[in-house]
Motif scaffolding. Structure first.
Motif, PDB file in Angstrom:
ATOM      1  N   PRO A 156       0.843  -1.217   0.000  1.00  0.00           N
ATOM      2  CA  PRO A 156       0.000   0.000   0.000  1.00  0.00           C
ATOM      3  C   PRO A 156       0.883   1.274   0.000  1.00  0.00           C
ATOM      4  O   PRO A 156       1.962   1.307   0.603  1.00  0.00           O
ATOM      5  CB  PRO A 156      -0.810  -0.123   1.296  1.00  0.00           C
ATOM      6  CG  PRO A 156       0.002  -1.039   2.160  1.00  0.00           C
ATOM      7  CD  PRO A 156       0.675  -1.999   1.236  1.00  0.00           C
ATOM      8  N   TYR A 157       0.402   2.283  -0.657  1.00  0.00           N
ATOM      9  CA  TYR A 157       1.155   3.550  -0.769  1.00  0.00           C
ATOM     10  C   TYR A 157       0.843   4.444   0.420  1.00  0.00           C
ATOM     11  O   TYR A 157      -0.327   4.670   0.749  1.00  0.00           O
ATOM     12  CB  TYR A 157       0.811   4.283  -2.067  1.00  0.00           C
ATOM     13  CG  TYR A 157       1.484   5.619  -2.205  1.00  0.00           C
ATOM     14  CD1 TYR A 157       2.861   5.708  -2.410  1.00  0.00           C
ATOM     15  CD2 TYR A 157       0.759   6.808  -2.088  1.00  0.00           C
ATOM     16  CE1 TYR A 157       3.493   6.931  -2.529  1.00  0.00           C
ATOM     17  CE2 TYR A 157       1.382   8.032  -2.211  1.00  0.00           C
ATOM     18  CZ  TYR A 157       2.758   8.086  -2.418  1.00  0.00           C
ATOM     19  OH  TYR A 157       3.382   9.298  -2.508  1.00  0.00           O
ATOM     20  N   THR A 158       1.879   4.904   1.073  1.00  0.00           N
ATOM     21  CA  THR A 158       1.725   5.861   2.186  1.00  0.00           C
ATOM     22  C   THR A 158       2.300   7.200   1.704  1.00  0.00           C
ATOM     23  O   THR A 158       3.527   7.304   1.463  1.00  0.00           O
ATOM     24  CB  THR A 158       2.488   5.381   3.427  1.00  0.00           C
ATOM     25  OG1 THR A 158       2.025   4.077   3.787  1.00  0.00           O
ATOM     26  CG2 THR A 158       2.288   6.342   4.592  1.00  0.00           C
ATOM     27  N   PRO A 159       1.444   8.176   1.511  1.00  0.00           N
ATOM     28  CA  PRO A 159       1.964   9.462   0.980  1.00  0.00           C
ATOM     29  C   PRO A 159       2.890  10.170   1.991  1.00  0.00           C
ATOM     30  O   PRO A 159       2.746  10.008   3.204  1.00  0.00           O
ATOM     31  CB  PRO A 159       0.711  10.276   0.698  1.00  0.00           C
ATOM     32  CG  PRO A 159      -0.320   9.713   1.625  1.00  0.00           C
ATOM     33  CD  PRO A 159      -0.014   8.246   1.759  1.00  0.00           C
ATOM     34  N   GLY A 160       3.862  10.952   1.492  1.00  0.00           N
ATOM     35  CA  GLY A 160       4.758  11.744   2.358  1.00  0.00           C
ATOM     36  C   GLY A 160       4.033  12.963   2.948  1.00  0.00           C
ATOM     37  O   GLY A 160       2.907  13.294   2.543  1.00  0.00           O
ATOM     38  N   ASN A 161       4.674  13.630   3.939  1.00  0.00           N
ATOM     39  CA  ASN A 161       4.090  14.842   4.545  1.00  0.00           C
ATOM     40  C   ASN A 161       5.203  15.899   4.754  1.00  0.00           C
ATOM     41  O   ASN A 161       6.395  15.565   4.764  1.00  0.00           O
ATOM     42  CB  ASN A 161       3.403  14.507   5.862  1.00  0.00           C
ATOM     43  CG  ASN A 161       4.352  13.956   6.899  1.00  0.00           C
ATOM     44  OD1 ASN A 161       5.335  13.314   6.550  1.00  0.00           O
ATOM     45  ND2 ASN A 161       4.073  14.191   8.187  1.00  0.00           N
ATOM     46  N   SER A 162       4.807  17.112   4.897  1.00  0.00           N
ATOM     47  CA  SER A 162       5.770  18.196   5.126  1.00  0.00           C
ATOM     48  C   SER A 162       5.226  19.140   6.208  1.00  0.00           C
ATOM     49  O   SER A 162       4.018  19.116   6.486  1.00  0.00           O
ATOM     50  CB  SER A 162       6.053  18.982   3.825  1.00  0.00           C
ATOM     51  OG  SER A 162       4.853  19.579   3.359  1.00  0.00           O
ATOM     52  N   GLY A 163       6.092  19.916   6.805  1.00  0.00           N
ATOM     53  CA  GLY A 163       5.652  20.854   7.842  1.00  0.00           C
ATOM     54  C   GLY A 163       6.869  21.494   8.504  1.00  0.00           C
ATOM     55  O   GLY A 163       7.979  21.439   7.986  1.00  0.00           O
ATOM     56  N   PRO A 184       9.283  11.871   2.435  1.00  0.00           N
ATOM     57  CA  PRO A 184       8.789  11.346   1.132  1.00  0.00           C
ATOM     58  C   PRO A 184       7.699  10.267   1.359  1.00  0.00           C
ATOM     59  O   PRO A 184       7.655   9.609   2.402  1.00  0.00           O
ATOM     60  CB  PRO A 184      10.041  10.744   0.490  1.00  0.00           C
ATOM     61  CG  PRO A 184      10.894  10.338   1.639  1.00  0.00           C
ATOM     62  CD  PRO A 184      10.644  11.364   2.709  1.00  0.00           C
ATOM     63  N   GLY A 185       6.830  10.052   0.339  1.00  0.00           N
ATOM     64  CA  GLY A 185       5.838   8.949   0.405  1.00  0.00           C
ATOM     65  C   GLY A 185       6.531   7.577   0.319  1.00  0.00           C
ATOM     66  O   GLY A 185       7.646   7.455  -0.167  1.00  0.00           O
ATOM     67  N   SER A 186       5.868   6.526   0.811  1.00  0.00           N
ATOM     68  CA  SER A 186       6.414   5.159   0.772  1.00  0.00           C
ATOM     69  C   SER A 186       5.333   4.189   0.289  1.00  0.00           C
ATOM     70  O   SER A 186       4.143   4.510   0.314  1.00  0.00           O
ATOM     71  CB  SER A 186       6.923   4.750   2.168  1.00  0.00           C
ATOM     72  OG  SER A 186       5.835   4.679   3.088  1.00  0.00           O
ATOM     73  N   GLY A 187       5.766   2.972  -0.087  1.00  0.00           N
ATOM     74  CA  GLY A 187       4.817   1.944  -0.554  1.00  0.00           C
ATOM     75  C   GLY A 187       4.499   2.104  -2.016  1.00  0.00           C
ATOM     76  O   GLY A 187       5.127   2.875  -2.742  1.00  0.00           O
ATOM     77  N   GLY A 188       3.459   1.372  -2.465  1.00  0.00           N
ATOM     78  CA  GLY A 188       3.048   1.406  -3.867  1.00  0.00           C
ATOM     79  C   GLY A 188       3.937   0.611  -4.784  1.00  0.00           C
ATOM     80  O   GLY A 188       3.732   0.592  -5.993  1.00  0.00           O
ATOM     81  N   ASN A 189       4.945  -0.085  -4.204  1.00  0.00           N
ATOM     82  CA  ASN A 189       5.839  -0.877  -5.047  1.00  0.00           C
ATOM     83  C   ASN A 189       5.311  -2.320  -5.181  1.00  0.00           C
ATOM     84  O   ASN A 189       4.471  -2.782  -4.394  1.00  0.00           O
ATOM     85  CB  ASN A 189       7.250  -0.863  -4.454  1.00  0.00           C
ATOM     86  CG  ASN A 189       7.277  -1.438  -3.041  1.00  0.00           C
ATOM     87  OD1 ASN A 189       6.402  -1.139  -2.258  1.00  0.00           O
ATOM     88  ND2 ASN A 189       8.297  -2.220  -2.732  1.00  0.00           N
ATOM     89  N   PHE A 190       5.788  -3.060  -6.207  1.00  0.00           N
ATOM     90  CA  PHE A 190       5.351  -4.447  -6.488  1.00  0.00           C
ATOM     91  C   PHE A 190       5.742  -5.363  -5.336  1.00  0.00           C
ATOM     92  O   PHE A 190       6.886  -5.338  -4.859  1.00  0.00           O
ATOM     93  CB  PHE A 190       5.988  -4.939  -7.791  1.00  0.00           C
ATOM     94  CG  PHE A 190       5.695  -6.384  -8.107  1.00  0.00           C
ATOM     95  CD1 PHE A 190       4.454  -6.762  -8.604  1.00  0.00           C
ATOM     96  CD2 PHE A 190       6.649  -7.365  -7.890  1.00  0.00           C
ATOM     97  CE1 PHE A 190       4.183  -8.087  -8.892  1.00  0.00           C
ATOM     98  CE2 PHE A 190       6.380  -8.700  -8.170  1.00  0.00           C
ATOM     99  CZ  PHE A 190       5.149  -9.054  -8.681  1.00  0.00           C
ATOM    100  N   ALA A 191       4.803  -6.132  -4.871  1.00  0.00           N
ATOM    101  CA  ALA A 191       5.059  -7.035  -3.750  1.00  0.00           C
ATOM    102  C   ALA A 191       5.168  -8.498  -4.208  1.00  0.00           C
ATOM    103  O   ALA A 191       6.023  -9.236  -3.744  1.00  0.00           O
ATOM    104  CB  ALA A 191       3.957  -6.902  -2.707  1.00  0.00           C
ATOM    105  N   GLY A 192       4.329  -8.950  -5.111  1.00  0.00           N
ATOM    106  CA  GLY A 192       4.363 -10.361  -5.558  1.00  0.00           C
ATOM    107  C   GLY A 192       3.157 -10.663  -6.434  1.00  0.00           C
ATOM    108  O   GLY A 192       2.407  -9.760  -6.804  1.00  0.00           O
ATOM    109  N   ASN A 193       3.023 -11.952  -6.824  1.00  0.00           N
ATOM    110  CA  ASN A 193       1.912 -12.380  -7.673  1.00  0.00           C
ATOM    111  C   ASN A 193       1.112 -13.475  -6.952  1.00  0.00           C
ATOM    112  O   ASN A 193       1.685 -14.451  -6.440  1.00  0.00           O
ATOM    113  CB  ASN A 193       2.414 -12.949  -8.999  1.00  0.00           C
ATOM    114  CG  ASN A 193       2.820 -11.859  -9.981  1.00  0.00           C
ATOM    115  OD1 ASN A 193       2.029 -10.996 -10.332  1.00  0.00           O
ATOM    116  ND2 ASN A 193       4.078 -11.874 -10.387  1.00  0.00           N
ATOM    117  N   ASN A 194      -0.192 -13.313  -6.916  1.00  0.00           N
ATOM    118  CA  ASN A 194      -1.049 -14.396  -6.432  1.00  0.00           C
ATOM    119  C   ASN A 194      -1.078 -15.523  -7.473  1.00  0.00           C
ATOM    120  O   ASN A 194      -1.208 -15.259  -8.663  1.00  0.00           O
ATOM    121  CB  ASN A 194      -2.479 -13.897  -6.194  1.00  0.00           C
ATOM    122  CG  ASN A 194      -2.556 -12.882  -5.064  1.00  0.00           C
ATOM    123  OD1 ASN A 194      -1.941 -13.087  -4.022  1.00  0.00           O
ATOM    124  ND2 ASN A 194      -3.307 -11.786  -5.282  1.00  0.00           N
TER     125      ASN A 194
END
Length: 276
Positions: free
Chosen positions: A101-108, A160-170
Motif C-alpha cells: 500500500p502507498y503511504t503518501p509523504g508529509n511536510s511541515g 517522502p511517500g512510501s509503498g506502492g511498489n510491487f510485492a508479488g503475484n497471487n
C-alpha cells in the motif's frame, strides 16, 4: 450176481443206490455218473431242420422329396448412437500482481523550543576542623550566576511517500477436474423385421425302383443230439421235428462210473437219460 434185467460186469462193485432216475436235457450240458455199478439208457431226438426260403425282390427305398425354404434372416436391433459424456473442469482464475500500500509523504515545520532564563543556584563549601591547631575553618559560599538560554526556532521538514511498489503475484486457481457428464444413447430404438423362411420349391422324390433279388435259402436238415456214445438223428430238411429214437443201453465199459460226460443238444432236440 447180476439183478433181473441188469448186465453182469464181473466186477466186485455194488449197484448204486443214489444218482438214479431220469434227467432230460433241452440244451447242451454235462451228465455226471457217480461211483458204482449202473444201467443207463438214452432216448430223445436230434434238432429240427429248416425249410427252404425262396428269394424275394429288393427295391430301393423311396426317399420322398422335401420342400426347400428360403433361409430365414432374423431382424436386428437398432440402437441410438452412443454419445460419451465429457469431463467438467473448474474455470481457470489467473493470478494477479499485488502491491504494497502507498503511504503518501508529509511536510511541515518542527515546533520551536522557547528559550528560558534564571539564576543557577549558589554552592556552599562547608568548613572543616583542624585538630592540630584545634581550629575551625568556616565554609565558603559561592553565589549562583544568572543565565539565559536562547529559543530554538522550528525547522521545516518533508517526508517522502512510501509503498506502492510491487510485492508479488497471487498464483492462478481453478482448471482442475470437477466431474464428468454421463454418456447418453446406446439404447434400443427399434428392430428390423426378419426376412426369408418362405417356401421356395420341393425336391423330387427318388427310389422305389427294383434293386435286386435275394437268392433262395436252401432247406437244412437238423443236427443230431449225442450223449454217452448214443447218437439221436436230427430231422430231414423241411422244418418238421425229428422222430424220437428209442431207448438205447449205454456201454458201461465205454463210459465208466465216477466221471462226467458231455451232452450235445441242438435247437429243437432233447435228450433223456435214465439211470438205475
Amino acid at each position: 450176481m447180476a439183478g433181473p434185467g441188469k448186465p453182469s460186469f464181473g466186477l466186485q462193485k455194488t449197484w448204486r443206490a443214489s444218482g438214479t432216475g431220469t434227467q432230460t436235457f433241452n440244451a447242451a450240458g454235462n451228465y455226471p455218473i457217480p461211483y458204482g455199478r449202473y444201467q443207463i439208457t438214452v432216448t430223445g431226438r436230434g434238432g429240427t431242420g429248416t425249410a427252404a426260403i425262396p428269394g424275394n425282390a429288393n427295391y430301393n427305398p423311396v426317399v420322398p422329396g422335401n420342400a426347400n425354404y428360403n433361409p430365414y434372416v432374423p431382424g436386428n436391433a437398432n440402437y441410438n448412437p452412443y454419445v460419451p459424456g465429457n469431463a467438467n473442469y473448474n474455470p481457470v482464475v489467473p493470478g494477479n500482481a499485488y502491491y504494497n500500500p502507498y503511504t503518501p509523504g508529509n511536510s511541515g515545520v518542527n515546533p520551536s523550543t522557547p528559550g528560558n532564563s534564571g539564576t543557577n543556584p549558589g554552592t556552599y563549601q562547608p568548613g572543616n576542623y583542624n585538630f592540630v591547631y584545634d581550629d575551625t575553618y568556616p565554609g565558603t559560599y559561592t553565589p549562583g550566576n544568572p543565565f539565559t538560554n536562547p529559543s530554538t526556532p522550528g525547522n521545516p521538514f518533508s517526508n517522502p511517500g512510501s509503498g506502492g511498489n510491487f510485492a508479488g503475484n497471487n498464483p492462478p486457481s481453478g482448471g482442475n477436474y470437477a466431474n464428468t457428464n454421463p454418456g447418453s444413447g446406446g439404447n434400443v430404438s427399434g428392430y428390423n423385421p426378419g426376412s426369408g423362411g418362405n417356401y421356395a420349391n420341393t425336391n423330387p422324390s427318388s427310389g422305389g425302383n427294383y434293386a435286386n433279388t435275394n437268392p433262395t435259402t436252401p432247406a437244412v436238415p437238423g443236427n443230431a443230439s449225442t450223449a454217452l456214445g448214443v447218437t439221436l438223428p436230427g430231422s430231414n430238411s423241411g422244418g418238421s421235428p425229428a422222430p424220437v429214437t428209442p431207448a438205447t443201453l449205454v456201454s458201461y465199459y465205454s463210459y465208466p462210473d465216477n466221471a462226467t460226460y458231455p451232452v450235445s443238444v441242438p435247437s429243437g432236440g432233447y435228450v433223456t437219460i435214465t439211470s438205475s
